[in-house]
Design a protein around this motif. Structure first.
Motif, PDB file in Angstrom:
ATOM      1  N   MET A   1       0.824  -1.181   0.000  1.00  0.00           N
ATOM      2  CA  MET A   1       0.000   0.000   0.000  1.00  0.00           C
ATOM      3  C   MET A   1       0.875   1.255   0.000  1.00  0.00           C
ATOM      4  SD  MET A   1      -3.158   1.012   2.500  1.00  0.00           S
ATOM      5  CE  MET A   1      -2.287   1.040   4.026  1.00  0.00           C
ATOM      6  N   PHE A   2       1.954   1.232   0.774  1.00  0.00           N
ATOM      7  CA  PHE A   2       2.831   2.399   0.844  1.00  0.00           C
ATOM      8  C   PHE A   2       3.535   2.650  -0.490  1.00  0.00           C
ATOM      9  CE2 PHE A   2       6.930   4.398   1.765  1.00  0.00           C
ATOM     10  CZ  PHE A   2       6.482   5.549   2.397  1.00  0.00           C
ATOM     11  N   LYS A   3       4.005   1.573  -1.133  1.00  0.00           N
ATOM     12  CA  LYS A   3       4.710   1.725  -2.402  1.00  0.00           C
ATOM     13  C   LYS A   3       3.801   2.268  -3.491  1.00  0.00           C
ATOM     14  CE  LYS A   3       8.232  -1.774  -1.752  1.00  0.00           C
ATOM     15  NZ  LYS A   3       8.800  -3.028  -2.255  1.00  0.00           N
ATOM     16  N   LYS A   4       2.546   1.825  -3.488  1.00  0.00           N
ATOM     17  CA  LYS A   4       1.595   2.326  -4.478  1.00  0.00           C
ATOM     18  C   LYS A   4       1.294   3.797  -4.266  1.00  0.00           C
ATOM     19  CE  LYS A   4      -1.025  -1.877  -5.367  1.00  0.00           C
ATOM     20  NZ  LYS A   4      -2.364  -2.493  -5.236  1.00  0.00           N
ATOM     21  N   SER A   5       1.167   4.217  -3.030  1.00  0.00           N
ATOM     22  CA  SER A   5       0.757   5.593  -2.773  1.00  0.00           C
ATOM     23  C   SER A   5       1.907   6.591  -2.808  1.00  0.00           C
ATOM     24  CB  SER A   5       0.031   5.690  -1.436  1.00  0.00           C
ATOM     25  OG  SER A   5       0.757   5.079  -0.433  1.00  0.00           O
ATOM     26  N   ILE A   6       3.149   6.144  -2.818  1.00  0.00           N
ATOM     27  CA  ILE A   6       4.271   7.081  -2.876  1.00  0.00           C
ATOM     28  C   ILE A   6       4.738   7.348  -4.311  1.00  0.00           C
ATOM     29  CG2 ILE A   6       6.152   5.425  -2.625  1.00  0.00           C
ATOM     30  CD1 ILE A   6       5.989   8.750  -0.824  1.00  0.00           C
ATOM     31  N   ARG A   7       4.362   6.490  -5.227  1.00  0.00           N
ATOM     32  CA  ARG A   7       4.867   6.580  -6.595  1.00  0.00           C
ATOM     33  C   ARG A   7       4.489   7.896  -7.289  1.00  0.00           C
ATOM     34  NH1 ARG A   7       2.612   2.052  -9.852  1.00  0.00           N
ATOM     35  NH2 ARG A   7       3.794   0.863  -8.340  1.00  0.00           N
ATOM     36  N   MET A  39      -0.990  14.874  -1.914  1.00  0.00           N
ATOM     37  CA  MET A  39      -1.229  13.782  -2.855  1.00  0.00           C
ATOM     38  C   MET A  39      -0.974  12.438  -2.190  1.00  0.00           C
ATOM     39  SD  MET A  39       0.447  15.194  -6.392  1.00  0.00           S
ATOM     40  CE  MET A  39       0.352  13.629  -7.208  1.00  0.00           C
ATOM     41  N   PHE A  40       0.084  12.347  -1.402  1.00  0.00           N
ATOM     42  CA  PHE A  40       0.404  11.107  -0.709  1.00  0.00           C
ATOM     43  C   PHE A  40      -0.711  10.705   0.249  1.00  0.00           C
ATOM     44  CE2 PHE A  40       2.242   9.089   3.075  1.00  0.00           C
ATOM     45  CZ  PHE A  40       2.652   7.896   2.496  1.00  0.00           C
ATOM     46  N   MET A  41      -1.213  11.658   1.018  1.00  0.00           N
ATOM     47  CA  MET A  41      -2.287  11.357   1.967  1.00  0.00           C
ATOM     48  C   MET A  41      -3.565  10.918   1.256  1.00  0.00           C
ATOM     49  SD  MET A  41      -1.259  11.500   4.936  1.00  0.00           S
ATOM     50  CE  MET A  41       0.032  12.119   5.930  1.00  0.00           C
ATOM     51  N   ILE A  42      -3.889  11.566   0.143  1.00  0.00           N
ATOM     52  CA  ILE A  42      -5.092  11.201  -0.611  1.00  0.00           C
ATOM     53  C   ILE A  42      -4.958   9.804  -1.188  1.00  0.00           C
ATOM     54  CG2 ILE A  42      -6.429  11.727  -2.684  1.00  0.00           C
ATOM     55  CD1 ILE A  42      -5.921  14.716  -2.003  1.00  0.00           C
ATOM     56  N   TYR A  43      -3.811   9.493  -1.778  1.00  0.00           N
ATOM     57  CA  TYR A  43      -3.595   8.150  -2.310  1.00  0.00           C
ATOM     58  C   TYR A  43      -3.583   7.100  -1.209  1.00  0.00           C
ATOM     59  CZ  TYR A  43      -2.625   9.416  -7.149  1.00  0.00           C
ATOM     60  OH  TYR A  43      -2.740   9.845  -8.436  1.00  0.00           O
ATOM     61  N   MET A  44      -2.983   7.409  -0.074  1.00  0.00           N
ATOM     62  CA  MET A  44      -2.951   6.466   1.038  1.00  0.00           C
ATOM     63  C   MET A  44      -4.366   6.204   1.541  1.00  0.00           C
ATOM     64  SD  MET A  44      -0.638   4.819   2.622  1.00  0.00           S
ATOM     65  CE  MET A  44       0.582   4.940   3.861  1.00  0.00           C
ATOM     66  N   LEU A  45      -5.191   7.235   1.667  1.00  0.00           N
ATOM     67  CA  LEU A  45      -6.578   7.070   2.071  1.00  0.00           C
ATOM     68  C   LEU A  45      -7.353   6.253   1.050  1.00  0.00           C
ATOM     69  CD1 LEU A  45      -8.821   7.825   4.089  1.00  0.00           C
ATOM     70  CD2 LEU A  45      -9.243   9.827   2.678  1.00  0.00           C
ATOM     71  N   TYR A  46      -7.101   6.491  -0.225  1.00  0.00           N
ATOM     72  CA  TYR A  46      -7.786   5.754  -1.286  1.00  0.00           C
ATOM     73  C   TYR A  46      -7.454   4.257  -1.222  1.00  0.00           C
ATOM     74  CZ  TYR A  46      -8.918   4.036  -5.933  1.00  0.00           C
ATOM     75  OH  TYR A  46      -9.401   3.295  -6.972  1.00  0.00           O
TER      76      TYR A  46
END
Length: 62
Positions: A1-7, A39-46
């Protein structure tokens, strides 16, 4: 999950720095860091919201 949301935030951060250096000759670090972290927080929440709940399965098995 972290790798997907940091890209994507990391790609945005690098591209925006290069763009600002080439076009404006100065980098707006605070603005770039804020947008990247948002952007990171939004992707992590998603990605966190996509994980299904396990509590329903556990209560049905009992």
């Amino acid at each position: 999950m972290f790798k997907k949301s940091i890209r994507y935030p990391l790609i945005y951060f690098i591209v925006s720095i290069i763009y600002q250096l080439v076009i404006h000759q100065e980098v707006r670090w605070i603005e770039n860091l804020f947008i990247c972290s948002a952007m990171f927080m939004i992707y992590m929440l998603y990605y966190w919201a996509e994980i299904p709940y396990e509590w329903k399965k556990r209560s049905d098995e009992s």
